[in-house]
Motif scaffolding. Sequence first.
Motif, PDB file in Angstrom:
ATOM      1  N   LEU A 258      27.359  17.268   1.962  1.00 37.88           N
ATOM      2  CA  LEU A 258      26.762  17.749   0.713  1.00 37.88           C
ATOM      3  C   LEU A 258      27.381  17.046  -0.490  1.00 37.88           C
ATOM      4  O   LEU A 258      26.687  16.578  -1.394  1.00 37.88           O
ATOM      5  CB  LEU A 258      26.942  19.271   0.601  1.00 37.88           C
ATOM      6  N   GLY A 259      28.700  16.947  -0.483  1.00 40.25           N
ATOM      7  CA  GLY A 259      29.381  16.306  -1.605  1.00 40.25           C
ATOM      8  C   GLY A 259      28.988  14.852  -1.742  1.00 40.25           C
ATOM      9  O   GLY A 259      28.768  14.352  -2.842  1.00 40.25           O
ATOM     10  N   PHE A 260      28.924  14.144  -0.605  1.00 36.99           N
ATOM     11  CA  PHE A 260      28.624  12.722  -0.655  1.00 36.99           C
ATOM     12  C   PHE A 260      27.173  12.484  -1.035  1.00 36.99           C
ATOM     13  O   PHE A 260      26.861  11.785  -1.998  1.00 36.99           O
ATOM     14  CB  PHE A 260      28.931  12.086   0.709  1.00 36.99           C
ATOM     15  N   TRP A 261      26.222  13.037  -0.252  1.00 35.04           N
ATOM     16  CA  TRP A 261      24.812  12.741  -0.506  1.00 35.04           C
ATOM     17  C   TRP A 261      24.262  13.522  -1.688  1.00 35.04           C
ATOM     18  O   TRP A 261      23.515  12.981  -2.509  1.00 35.04           O
ATOM     19  CB  TRP A 261      23.979  13.045   0.744  1.00 35.04           C
ATOM     20  N   GLY A 262      24.603  14.810  -1.765  1.00 35.64           N
ATOM     21  CA  GLY A 262      24.050  15.647  -2.814  1.00 35.64           C
ATOM     22  C   GLY A 262      24.597  15.340  -4.182  1.00 35.64           C
ATOM     23  O   GLY A 262      23.866  15.182  -5.158  1.00 35.64           O
ATOM     24  N   VAL A 263      25.943  15.219  -4.280  1.00 39.96           N
ATOM     25  CA  VAL A 263      26.539  15.030  -5.589  1.00 39.96           C
ATOM     26  C   VAL A 263      26.698  13.554  -5.912  1.00 39.96           C
ATOM     27  O   VAL A 263      26.190  13.069  -6.925  1.00 39.96           O
ATOM     28  CB  VAL A 263      27.890  15.765  -5.693  1.00 39.96           C
ATOM     29  N   PHE A 264      27.393  12.800  -5.033  1.00 41.77           N
ATOM     30  CA  PHE A 264      27.687  11.414  -5.391  1.00 41.77           C
ATOM     31  C   PHE A 264      26.443  10.543  -5.384  1.00 41.77           C
ATOM     32  O   PHE A 264      26.125   9.885  -6.383  1.00 41.77           O
ATOM     33  CB  PHE A 264      28.754  10.847  -4.445  1.00 41.77           C
ATOM     34  N   VAL A 265      25.702  10.518  -4.262  1.00 39.11           N
ATOM     35  CA  VAL A 265      24.573   9.582  -4.167  1.00 39.11           C
ATOM     36  C   VAL A 265      23.389  10.060  -5.017  1.00 39.11           C
ATOM     37  O   VAL A 265      22.864   9.325  -5.848  1.00 39.11           O
ATOM     38  CB  VAL A 265      24.146   9.383  -2.697  1.00 39.11           C
ATOM     39  N   ALA A 266      22.981  11.324  -4.795  1.00 37.80           N
ATOM     40  CA  ALA A 266      21.780  11.798  -5.494  1.00 37.80           C
ATOM     41  C   ALA A 266      22.008  11.980  -6.989  1.00 37.80           C
ATOM     42  O   ALA A 266      21.319  11.381  -7.829  1.00 37.80           O
ATOM     43  CB  ALA A 266      21.293  13.106  -4.869  1.00 37.80           C
ATOM     44  N   LEU A 267      23.035  12.810  -7.336  1.00 36.89           N
ATOM     45  CA  LEU A 267      23.252  13.109  -8.752  1.00 36.89           C
ATOM     46  C   LEU A 267      24.005  11.996  -9.477  1.00 36.89           C
ATOM     47  O   LEU A 267      23.809  11.788 -10.669  1.00 36.89           O
ATOM     48  CB  LEU A 267      24.029  14.420  -8.900  1.00 36.89           C
ATOM     49  N   GLY A 268      24.881  11.301  -8.745  1.00 41.86           N
ATOM     50  CA  GLY A 268      25.739  10.331  -9.420  1.00 41.86           C
ATOM     51  C   GLY A 268      25.194   8.909  -9.455  1.00 41.86           C
ATOM     52  O   GLY A 268      25.612   8.112 -10.276  1.00 41.86           O
ATOM     53  N   LEU A 269      24.275   8.598  -8.517  1.00 40.41           N
ATOM     54  CA  LEU A 269      23.754   7.232  -8.481  1.00 40.41           C
ATOM     55  C   LEU A 269      22.232   7.184  -8.643  1.00 40.41           C
ATOM     56  O   LEU A 269      21.710   6.519  -9.537  1.00 40.41           O
ATOM     57  CB  LEU A 269      24.141   6.551  -7.167  1.00 40.41           C
ATOM     58  N   LEU A 270      21.493   7.908  -7.775  1.00 42.92           N
ATOM     59  CA  LEU A 270      20.029   7.762  -7.774  1.00 42.92           C
ATOM     60  C   LEU A 270      19.366   8.365  -9.011  1.00 42.92           C
ATOM     61  O   LEU A 270      18.543   7.729  -9.660  1.00 42.92           O
ATOM     62  CB  LEU A 270      19.446   8.394  -6.505  1.00 42.92           C
ATOM     63  N   LEU A 271      19.749   9.608  -9.327  1.00 40.30           N
ATOM     64  CA  LEU A 271      19.102  10.264 -10.476  1.00 40.30           C
ATOM     65  C   LEU A 271      19.377   9.515 -11.779  1.00 40.30           C
ATOM     66  O   LEU A 271      18.436   9.262 -12.558  1.00 40.30           O
ATOM     67  CB  LEU A 271      19.547  11.738 -10.570  1.00 40.30           C
ATOM     68  N   PRO A 272      20.640   9.122 -12.066  1.00 39.52           N
ATOM     69  CA  PRO A 272      20.862   8.344 -13.296  1.00 39.52           C
ATOM     70  C   PRO A 272      20.080   7.027 -13.287  1.00 39.52           C
ATOM     71  O   PRO A 272      19.578   6.598 -14.320  1.00 39.52           O
ATOM     72  CB  PRO A 272      22.362   8.060 -13.303  1.00 39.52           C
ATOM     73  N   LEU A 273      19.974   6.403 -12.100  1.00 37.99           N
ATOM     74  CA  LEU A 273      19.246   5.143 -12.019  1.00 37.99           C
ATOM     75  C   LEU A 273      17.801   5.354 -12.460  1.00 37.99           C
ATOM     76  O   LEU A 273      17.248   4.590 -13.266  1.00 37.99           O
ATOM     77  CB  LEU A 273      19.291   4.620 -10.574  1.00 37.99           C
TER      78      LEU A 273
END
Lengths: 331, 112
Positions: A258-273
């Motif tokens: 959850l931390g990796f995909w939900g927070v880091f990848v989704a919220l931290g990389l994909l959504l800002p992109l």
Amino acid sequence: MFEEILVSARSNPHIDPVMSVWGWEISVYLFMGGLTAGIMFFSALTLLLRKDDEAPFAVNGLALLGLVVLSLGMTTLFLDLDHKLFVWRFYTTFEPTSPMSYGAWILILFYPVAILQVLSTLRTGYGLVASLVDGVPVIAAVLDWAERYRRVIAWLAIPIAVALGIYTGILLSAFSARPFWNTGLLGPLFLISGLSTGAALTALIARSHSERRLFTLIDIGLIAIELLIVALLLVNLATGSKPQLDAVAKLLGGSYTLGFWGVFVALGLLLPLVLEFFEIRGSARSFAMLAPVLVLVGGYVLRVIAVNLGQETSWTHYTSEFNTHLLDRLH
Amino acid sequence: MCPTGASHRWNDSNIVLVDPNKCTGCKACIAACPYDARLIMHPGGYIDKCTFCSHRVEKGLDPACVSTCPTHCMHFGVLNDPSSTVSELLRTRKHKVLNPETGNEPNVYYLI
């Protein structure tokens, strides 16, 4: 009643059931170090590329933030030390086989260059402060000198910023005993992430539209590269040795999913992109502040995952019968 | 991996000791050790590990654990010396080390 508790090297909560010697202090420092590297890099780069009109804050005001952020980071780094009175021992030697020794000296080298960066842009960046101190002849002379050499200073700042951003990743990757960290990709990952957080912070703070646009574009590029490196990291782990397979299992369905995909990848990389892409195109402007904040949060979460998951991977597995939590009952 | 040189080889031997006066407690060595053999010495805060009883070895004695072992299952000595007991044991008995894939070439051998 005299009670003596004998604790062996193995029966100790710092290494049983998993290594836990580095905590939030290190994650925070790693984040601050990366952010500072991004700050120093972009403040020097925009000056060298003569972006004074397009990116006035980056050229003139950004460097000061680097001093503040890194000083905060070094405070938490100091807090992590268990033998604090001897901290000066980092600076009585240079050990070529220790990335931490390189890091200690890079952190020292950072300060004079960053201060010179600030001095060389003080009059144009913080005019009010400059006008207050310009009355003093010595200070005015120093500012004159710094301004004359501002390009040389910026050229010096670039390699120091890169070294600062990459060395923490190299440091962790040098631990062959911790298979999750032991990859050549970690240095570049931390560097790109640091640069991305620096660009995001600049986009957040800058007032001029052209500057925000420039750094949003830069951040889009950096996030794309970061996604690539993360993908390579996952492939490397998933096709690696048993401890690496154990690590990637924690990221794909295990405790870090959850931390990796939900927070880091989704919220931290994909959504800002996505948000930054729409911002460049001119739509969804009201979300303009959200993307850089998410990038910054993502940068921190990356460091937290790296520090914690790395400590959970090991080549040796002992089955310890000793319950280390019993030690807590002694207090 | 030690940034201050606190962790060092004693007397050109393979015994690694930690100098508490140079240790900052950064714990890099704890992270580096694949055997989790290092510990934080509370309340001082410096790092330490098994010293192989260097204070006994320099007097020509065996480490305490070797001396005290009731089944005499532990042996300590100079591997460079082909006539020593430990060299003889390695020549004549099957042995292994723990986790050789970590690449740190440990000198603690287990006779199997």
